[in-house]
Write a protein that holds these residues in place. Sequence first.
Motif, PDB file in Angstrom:
ATOM      1  N   HIS A  86       9.035  -5.245  -2.390  1.00  0.00           N
ATOM      2  CA  HIS A  86       9.699  -4.952  -1.017  1.00  0.00           C
ATOM      3  C   HIS A  86       9.964  -3.131  -1.050  1.00  0.00           C
ATOM      4  O   HIS A  86       9.578  -3.087   0.187  1.00  0.00           O
ATOM      5  N   GLN A  87       9.806  -2.562  -1.801  1.00  0.00           N
ATOM      6  CA  GLN A  87      10.290  -0.898  -1.818  1.00  0.00           C
ATOM      7  C   GLN A  87       8.803  -0.842  -1.354  1.00  0.00           C
ATOM      8  O   GLN A  87       8.400   0.212  -0.502  1.00  0.00           O
ATOM      9  N   VAL A  88       7.278  -1.048  -1.999  1.00  0.00           N
ATOM     10  CA  VAL A  88       6.635  -0.519  -1.634  1.00  0.00           C
ATOM     11  C   VAL A  88       5.683  -0.886  -0.927  1.00  0.00           C
ATOM     12  O   VAL A  88       5.590  -0.309  -0.077  1.00  0.00           O
ATOM     13  N   LYS A  89       6.158  -2.287   0.235  1.00  0.00           N
ATOM     14  CA  LYS A  89       5.579  -2.642   1.287  1.00  0.00           C
ATOM     15  C   LYS A  89       6.304  -1.906   2.053  1.00  0.00           C
ATOM     16  O   LYS A  89       5.717  -1.013   2.928  1.00  0.00           O
ATOM     17  N   SER A  90       7.309  -1.608   2.364  1.00  0.00           N
ATOM     18  CA  SER A  90       8.025  -0.490   2.603  1.00  0.00           C
ATOM     19  C   SER A  90       7.622   1.142   3.252  1.00  0.00           C
ATOM     20  O   SER A  90       8.152   1.925   4.459  1.00  0.00           O
ATOM     21  N   LEU A  91       6.719   1.493   1.820  1.00  0.00           N
ATOM     22  CA  LEU A  91       6.626   2.850   1.897  1.00  0.00           C
ATOM     23  C   LEU A  91       5.062   2.618   2.165  1.00  0.00           C
ATOM     24  O   LEU A  91       4.133   4.193   2.991  1.00  0.00           O
ATOM     25  N   LEU A  92       4.479   1.625   2.338  1.00  0.00           N
ATOM     26  CA  LEU A  92       2.609   1.713   2.370  1.00  0.00           C
ATOM     27  C   LEU A  92       2.509   2.240   3.944  1.00  0.00           C
ATOM     28  O   LEU A  92       3.692   1.199   4.963  1.00  0.00           O
ATOM     29  N   PRO A  93       1.777   2.445   4.860  1.00  0.00           N
ATOM     30  CA  PRO A  93       1.123   1.922   6.305  1.00  0.00           C
ATOM     31  C   PRO A  93       1.294   1.023   6.735  1.00  0.00           C
ATOM     32  O   PRO A  93       0.554   0.422   6.039  1.00  0.00           O
ATOM     33  N   LYS A  94       1.552   1.506   7.752  1.00  0.00           N
ATOM     34  CA  LYS A  94       1.679  -0.369   9.044  1.00  0.00           C
ATOM     35  C   LYS A  94       0.332  -0.806   8.869  1.00  0.00           C
ATOM     36  O   LYS A  94      -0.326   0.543   8.969  1.00  0.00           O
TER      37      LYS A  94
END
Length: 299
Positions: free
Chosen positions: A189-197
Amino acid sequence: MSDKQTPIPFSVTFVAGAIAGISEILTMYPLDVVKTRVQLQDHTAVGNDRYNGMVDCFKKIIKQEGFSRLYRGISAPILMEAPKRATKFAANDEWGKIYRKAFGSTEQTQALSVLTGATAGATESFVVVPFELVKIRLQDKASAGKYNGMIDVVRKIVANEGVLAMYNGLESTMWRHVTWNAGYFGVIHQVKSLLPKQETKQGKMLNDLVAGSIGGTVGTMLNTPFDVVKSRIQNTTRVPGVTPKYNWTLPSVALVAREEGFGALYKGFIPKVLRLGPGGGILLVVFTAVVDYWKAMKA
């Protein structure tokens, strides 16, 4: 894990999790055999029975027992992987819905991801314990002349230790799965929120691979001590009236640390993280691909 605009039926998450799990184990199983062998050896192991790390373990297994030994016991994990991984993802999805409703949240927050993952891990534990028990017994070097395959393991455990012995190690398995799933789903959840869309299918797959691999690595860092004692607890033949050396999780963790040093709680960490780091990425990518296929078929 699910798209909040498109509720995913339990049956779809179950099938997607099953396909993801089998894909991962067929790719990574030899690392699991090596991990178990290293975890089972204590400070008394000497000579050819002692493994000086992952590479040495691989070399000795192949030289002394043959390459096929790296796949010994795979029938139990394959039978386990479908219900195990399916339960993991389906339970995570269903518990997420329950918690979001209970806490009045419209989104899966970081805290809810950790809580949901931990609960899914506890749920998953009840499914995997008998399969894990059989797998550990078969992966042990001493099993070569002791058990003639998966069915023989079950027969002898039931005959010699009782039916309930198939659930030996349930408590330690829960510790292992609660910590891994909490770390895995929480970090994803955290990593996906930090990665570029990403807008492309390939870009989204790359994000899933990165997030799943990091999640798998963190989960492995959290749960390896519990995995070490779980392996030893499940490899112990129970004798009526005799308290086994490794019995309950936290006392066993303390015992291993006292007798062998704190580092012993991370025995098998390298093959384990090499499996569950990339393996976590494989799981997420395959799971997402199956769900996306279902959405495309439904559209």
